[in-house]
Design an enzyme around this catalytic site. Structure first.
Site, PDB file in Angstrom:
ATOM      1  N   ARG A  91       0.815  -1.216   0.000  1.00 49.63           N
ATOM      2  CA  ARG A  91       0.000   0.000   0.000  1.00 49.63           C
ATOM      3  C   ARG A  91       0.849   1.266   0.000  1.00 49.63           C
ATOM      4  NH1 ARG A  91      -3.868  -1.350   4.833  1.00 49.63           N
ATOM      5  NH2 ARG A  91      -1.979  -2.416   5.470  1.00 49.63           N
ATOM      6  N   HIS A 124      -2.506  -4.696  -5.146  1.00 51.15           N
ATOM      7  CA  HIS A 124      -3.342  -3.712  -5.839  1.00 51.15           C
ATOM      8  C   HIS A 124      -2.619  -2.892  -6.897  1.00 51.15           C
ATOM      9  CE1 HIS A 124      -2.273   0.247  -4.144  1.00 51.15           C
ATOM     10  NE2 HIS A 124      -1.606  -0.535  -3.320  1.00 51.15           N
ATOM     11  N   ASP A 200     -15.743   0.929  -1.463  1.00 53.15           N
ATOM     12  CA  ASP A 200     -15.331   2.187  -2.087  1.00 53.15           C
ATOM     13  C   ASP A 200     -15.190   1.968  -3.589  1.00 53.15           C
ATOM     14  OD1 ASP A 200     -12.861   0.878  -2.487  1.00 53.15           O
ATOM     15  OD2 ASP A 200     -11.995   1.740  -0.678  1.00 53.15           O
ATOM     16  N   LYS A 223     -16.258   5.882   0.346  1.00 48.57           N
ATOM     17  CA  LYS A 223     -15.396   5.904   1.538  1.00 48.57           C
ATOM     18  C   LYS A 223     -14.382   7.052   1.478  1.00 48.57           C
ATOM     19  CE  LYS A 223     -11.724   2.928   2.163  1.00 48.57           C
ATOM     20  NZ  LYS A 223     -11.106   1.622   2.403  1.00 48.57           N
ATOM     21  N   GLY A 256     -11.803  -1.212  10.011  1.00 49.68           N
ATOM     22  CA  GLY A 256     -12.589   0.020  10.042  1.00 49.68           C
ATOM     23  C   GLY A 256     -13.511   0.156   8.831  1.00 49.68           C
TER      24      GLY A 256
END
Ligand code: R5P
Length: 319
Positions: A91, A124, A200, A223, A256
């Site tokens: 990420r 990703h 999202d 989101k 979350g």
């Protein structure tokens, strides 16, 4: 071919070796009293194709993997493939503020130093496979982000630059998509009134693909990430009353995103709320989902109690 499992992915390595009918390599990994790692390759690897399987959700996993890869090269393995079902640090592939480290690049450079090939699952920023020039790719993305600081146009620029054949800088990469097998799990559980929701817009393409596999409708929420462990999810008018909802995301980290999404979905009158993800990082555990959602399922890229979807067949197919 000989397949080694690092201590974080030994079960998966065993499964893949069995499926491929390949030898499972013998390896000794232990900790010195000061917590440094001791690694010894017990199988003969000279002139053989070697595969090392290890998900890297923490620093110890990563260091262990790098030491094993390097030892195999050192012992004159013919070819070394790193299978990293969950690739940590992925990420941190963009520089949002000046001075930020591109940790994803650091990790890929380290892997490239000791492996010829990388196979991973739903990383990703690796949409395609091919010969991957680590320096060139991140150089382009970091310059782009410093100039624009906008992530929604990211997809437009990076892939034409990414695949390049220019000698020893490159790493052959394959990024397996496990969403279809996650979708199949839920398809077999609910044969009607199922709708897939992406938390999202980023997860929308996965939701669409999963909905195609299941043969159902899909939608998404909006989101905004406030910090590492806080998100807000905007209410959207969703047509999910009395439906079985499947929230799909590539990974659950703090939880979350899922907790906030589930609140909204409950308010919209869903009959059941189910959660599917590829990587169950669960840095805050899974307790928070109790009474909030009906079922949480992840794959075994990281071995968890709720790893009910097996990716060993997909990995075996890539070797
Ligand atoms: C982010 O874009 C990812 O797809 C996930 O939504 C995110 O990593 C989930 O993080 P958390 O569980 O901490 O909300």
């Amino acid at each position: 071919m000989i397949i080694f499992g690092g201590s974080n992915s030994s079960n998966l390595a065993e499964k893949v070796a069995k499926l491929k009918n390949h030898e499972l390599g013998e390896i000794e990994v232990r900790q010195f009293p000061d917590s440094e790692l001791y690694v010894r390759i017990l199988s003969n690897v000279k002139d053989r194709e070697c595969v090392v399987m290890q998900s890297t959700q923490n620093n110890d996993n990563l260091i262990e993997l790098l030491i094993i890869l390097d030892a195999l090269m050192d012992l004159k393995a013919k070819k070394v493939t790193a299978v990293i079902p969950y690739l940590g640090y992925a990420r941190q592939d963009k520089r949002f503020k000046s001075g930020e480290a591109l940790s994803a690049r650091t990790v890929l450079k380290l892997i490239r130093n000791s492996a010829d090939r990388l196979i991973t699952v739903n990383c990703h920023f690796l949409n395609e496979g091919g010969a991957f020039d680590v320096d060139d790719y991140f150089d382009v993305t970091s310059r782009f982000f410093e100039k624009n600081m906008k992530s929604d146009t990211f997809d437009d620029i990076h892939f034409d630059k990414k695949i390049k054949n220019n000698g020893k800088q490159e790493l052959i990469v394959e990024n397996i998509d496990a969403f279809p097998v996650v979708a199949k799990y839920f398809k077999s559980k609910f044969n009607e009134n199922l709708v897939v929701i992406a938390p999202d817009k980023g997860a929308l393409q996965h939701a669409k693909l999963a909905a195609d596999v299941i043969g159902c409708e899909f939608d998404y929420l909006e989101k905004t990430r406030l910090s590492g462990d806080a998100v807000t999810i905007k209410t959207k008018s969703l047509n999910i009353k009395n439906q079985n909802v499947l929230i799909l995301d590539d990974m659950i980290s703090t939880g979350g995103t899922i907790a906030e999404s589930a609140k909204i979905i409950r308010q919209c009158g869903a009959k059941t709320i189910n959660v599917g993800c590829v990587h169950g990082v669960f840095s805050k555990g899974t307790e928070m989902f109790k009474g909030v959602v009906d079922e949480v399922v992840c794959t075994n890229t990281i071995n968890r109690e709720c790893s009910r979807v097996d990716v060993s067949g997909l990995i075996a197919g890539s070797l």
